[in-house]
Design an enzyme around this catalytic site. Structure first.
Site, PDB file in Angstrom:
ATOM      1  CG  ASP A 188      64.940  82.144  28.221  1.00 52.40           C
ATOM      2  OD1 ASP A 188      65.162  83.172  28.893  1.00 52.40           O
ATOM      3  OD2 ASP A 188      64.967  82.119  26.988  1.00 52.40           O
ATOM      4  CG  ASP A 204      67.413  84.339  33.175  1.00 52.81           C
ATOM      5  OD1 ASP A 204      67.478  85.419  33.765  1.00 52.81           O
ATOM      6  OD2 ASP A 204      66.930  84.193  32.046  1.00 52.81           O
ATOM      7  CB  CYS A 245      47.483  55.582  18.233  1.00 49.51           C
ATOM      8  SG  CYS A 245      47.702  55.651  16.468  1.00 49.51           S
ATOM      9  CB  CYS A 253      52.178  55.914  15.248  1.00 44.97           C
ATOM     10  SG  CYS A 253      50.882  57.129  15.203  1.00 44.97           S
ATOM     11  CG  ASP A 292      64.750  86.358  31.426  1.00 39.89           C
ATOM     12  OD1 ASP A 292      65.356  87.437  31.465  1.00 39.89           O
ATOM     13  OD2 ASP A 292      64.759  85.598  30.458  1.00 39.89           O
TER      14      ASP A 292
END
Lengths: 53, 733
Positions: free
Chosen positions: B621, B625, B31, B34, B439
């Protein structure tokens, strides 16, 4: 209809002014952080001191 | 993570006048509070000249006077304020994309300015045509419009002209070809009208068309940049850095982009390798699951090859970085990846497919109109006018926005539910998918290890082991960390062995079998099955084995059921051993499973499926792959995936759960329906508009109304996709 010779340049001039203003604000990075700008407007009291100058 | 011991010089850029600059990706900014807290907090540090947090992409730019503080101090200060900041590799910040966005924005501004002013003049002409405008005034207005339109079209139209030219020189037709043709013809004909003192000029239609399309394109670009920025932040958070050994023997943490082949890097225990290389010194076990899908650890020593993405488990290493070498796994993956990506680039996006049908139809209609009027006895000039009017009124404003408008809305929705798209047309391909191939390792299973059977271990033991685990950097320790909150005081880790601590004179140990002095009998008894073991010992009591494995993601079974409910086939392709794959597949209720596959085998299975007419969504991942992700009809990777796989996939999903896969399919299917509706609407619009133009009834007023009306309808329909946001499966992250 002679008024057109004044009004049309005025209309175009205003339009160009708007365009120039937009291009300037874009160049100075005002569109880089749109979300942040919205929040900053709310919390202007506790901005860091260098921004208050 | 202590940054104070890290040298962050490589992330700093000098901006002149003795000022240095660093970009940090900041976690946990939610927000305005911060934002103010961080900026104000840094503002009080002496030496810092500027601290600005960009709330849109959560990046913090800090500048300070050279020599007054070190970059690590900035990170430390942000940490004191309660946020984690990660240095940003200046080489990774995309500059070309920002320039492209600026160009689009400028083109949009110019087109907007021109459209407004020409409309001002056009409305006067339309009103005047109905009442008593003198031809002289009309001519003056047309000339003024031409003076505004010509430079504006020349400037704002470039993105379309360039793309159309590029397509034509490749002997293809994309949506920009009819757009370019329409705009140029409209402007050209209006110029002729202006010169000859005619009644109809279409400058407004041409410029408005450009403006609408540019707005659509700009929004699309913005969404994509936002997604990209998020992905870049994630890369920074993952800390894709390496510890480089300098020639004088000292070490420095540098971004991966600053590592060259031949450099030597240090890899600590528990650290993930960020480079490929050959081990120079050190012995360890390597977790290769992210690379090969295998869950058993491989022993490695000097001379062995190691890959980026693997996890160093037990011993510190010095690795000599290599360039892509021949005859290795990585080389094989790269070759397959290239082939898959070439095949993919020939795939036609939905919008371009529509353009392929549309362009010849409309252009034939225009030609027939010309011939028809000639045959009917009109001169070639009125015949030409009617033909061009056909092209202008059918000018694909609705068609040009039909797909991109939906893409923007859909990718925005996906972004909010934790799916980041790599390519815009992935939405329509997600909707097509009728089969999902997973996977196993790291995708169906959680990337973090979990306990096999937490109930079998006494709660007290678990809590103590958890407190010890908090002091360990070992990857397997992560499984136990969830069971404790505070670390054991005085706990020390012996890298590659375990953690020990003394409490009330009793020694607690957590670590390898040898570290806890387990007897060979005990080890032999415990080491059965597919899991790994961590040993715990309290004082002189018998050491207790704790079985740890990479368990299934907690919603894996639910996700598979949901996919089946939606009529999708499910299959598991894994590089892991048969027993491990079978165990997971049985638990999930997936009948189709293959184990022990190499990257090329995975592609072969996918090709087989696509020959059977299946449209496969690949979820994976690992490095192994990557080729499959690139060759599948559409693909998605978890955010924990290796870099290469993330780049090869169409989308990346965030978070611990698999649910974003279902969400992606749901949103995409809804979006695909909206795209089809829009395309049909555009076709219907043309069906009505063309006859009007063929018979010569089109005036600039009608053209302008038809064009903006159809664009607005298409855009509104696209926005309807947003309405489904409340009905999504996954809770917002």
């Amino acid at each position: 209809m002679n008024v057109l010779f004044i009004l049309i340049p005025v209309a175009l001039g205003l339009g160009l002014l708007g365009l120039a203003a937009f291009l300037w604000s874009m160049k100075s990075g005002q569109f880089d952080d749109l979300d942040g700008a919205a929040w900053r407007a709310i919390s202007d009291d506790d901005l860091p001191s260098e921004d208050k100058k | 993570m202590g940054f104070h011991d890290r040298d962050l010089k490589s992330f700093v850029t000098a901006v002149g006048d003795g000022i240095e600059h660093i970009d940090l990706a900041v976690e946990g900014v939610r927000c305005a509070g911060c934002m103010a807290k961080i900026e104000k907090g840094l503002g009080t540090v002496p030496g810092i000249t500027r601290a600005r947090l960009n709330f849109t992409n959560r990046r913090l730019a800090v500048e300070w006077k050279t020599g007054e503080l070190a970059p690590a101090d900035v990170v430390e200060k942000v940490a004191q304020l309660g946020y984690r900041a990660h240095p940003f590799d200046p080489g990774a910040v995309a500059g070309a994309e920002a320039a492209e966005a600026r160009r689009l924005m400028k083109a949009m501004a110019v087109a907007g300015f021109a459209a407004m002013n020409i409309m001002l003049l056009s409305v006067s002409v339309w009103a005047g045509n109905a009442s008593d405008i003198t031809p002289e005034t009309r001519d003056l207005f047309h000339w003024l419009s031409a003076l505004i339109a010509i430079p504006a079209v020349a400037y704002s139209g470039r993105p379309f002209f360039e793309s159309a030219f590029h397509a034509l020189s490749n002997r293809a037709v994309n949506m920009d070809v009819p757009i370019t043709l329409g705009v140029l013809l409209a402007v050209g004909m209006s110029l002729v009208e202006t010169f000859t003192g005619g009644r109809h000029a279409y400058f407004d239609a041409a410029v408005m068309l450009l403006f609408f399309l540019l707005v659509g394109r700009f929004l699309d670009m913005n969404m994509r940049r936002r997604t990209r920025a998020q992905a870049e932040n994630l890369a920074a958070l993952k800390g894709e850095t390496a510890t480089k050994v300098l020639p004088d023997g000292s070490t420095r943490v540098v971004p991966v982009s600053a590592i060259d082949p031949g450099d030597r890097v240090l890899v600590a225990v528990g650290e993930r390798l960020s480079v490929d290389g050959i081990i120079e010194t050190g012995k360890t076990e390597i977790d290769q699951s992210l690379v090969t899908g295998e869950t058993t650890y491989a022993a490695a020593g000097p001379g062995d090859r190691v890959y980026a993405g693997t996890l160093n488990m037990t011993g510190a290493l010095t690795v000599q970085v290599t360039a892509a070498a021949k005859g290795t796994l990585l080389d094989e993956v790269n070759t397959l990846l290239e082939a898959a990506q070439t095949a993919r680039s020939t795939r036609l996006a939905l919008a371009d497919k529509a353009a392929g049908y549309y362009a010849p139809l409309v252009h034939t209609a225009a030609a027939l109109t010309f011939v028809g009027w000639l045959v009917a006895g009109a001169g070639w000039q009125p015949a030409m006018m009617a033909a061009i009017a056909v092209l202008i009124i059918t000018c694909p404003c609705a068609l040009g926005l039909a797909v991109p408008a939906v893409q923007v809305v859909a990718s925005g929705l996906l972004f909010r539910s934790g799916v980041l798209l790599n390519s815009g047309d992935a939405v329509e391909r997600f909707a097509d998918a009728d089969m999902v191939v997973f996977d196993k390792t790291g995708t169906l299973t959680s990337p973090e290890p979990t306990l096999v059977d937490p109930d079998a271990i006494p709660a007290e033991t678990l809590a103590t082991a958890g407190r010890l685990a908090l002091s360990s950097k070992h990857p397997l320790a992560a499984a136990l960390k969830a069971y404790a909150t505070a670390p054991m005081p005085g706990a020390t880790e012996e890298p590659g062995q375990g953690v020990r601590a003394q409490i009330d004179g009793v020694e607690y140990r957590l670590g390898s079998a040898a570290f806890c002095s387990a007897s060979p009998d005990q080890v032999g008894e415990a080491e059965r099955g597919t899991h790994s073991l961590v040993w715990f010992r309290k004082g002189d009591a018998a050491p207790l084995p704790i079985a740890v494995e990479q368990g299934l993601r907690r919603d894996a079974r639910e996700v598979i059921e949901k996919l089946k409910e939606r009529g999708l086939g499910v299959m598991i392709l894994s590089g892991d051993r048969v027993e491990a794959v079978d165990a997971a597949a049985d638990e999930l209720g997936v009948a189709d499973r293959r184990a022990g596959l190499k990257p090329a085998d995975k592609i072969a299975v996918l090709e087989d499926l696509s020959r059977q007419g299946r449209k496969v969504l690949m979820v994976g991942d690992g490095l192994n792959d990557a080729p499959a992700l690139a060759s599948a009809h559409v693909s998605i990777s978890p955010v924990t995936a290796v870099h290469l796989s993330q780049a090869a996939a169409d989308a990346v999903f965030l978070g611990e759960t698999l649910m974003p896969v279902v969400t992606a399919i749901d949103i995409s299917r809804r979006a695909r329906r909206a795209m089809d509706q829009n395309l049909w609407f555009a076709a219907l619009y043309n069906l009505c508009a063309v006859p009007v133009a063929v018979f010569g009834f089109v005036t600039p007023l009608i053209a302008a109304l038809a064009m903006s009306g159809s664009s607005v309808i298409v855009t509104l329909n696209a926005l309807r996709v947003r309405l489904m946001a409340g009905k999504l499966e996954a809770p917002r992250q």
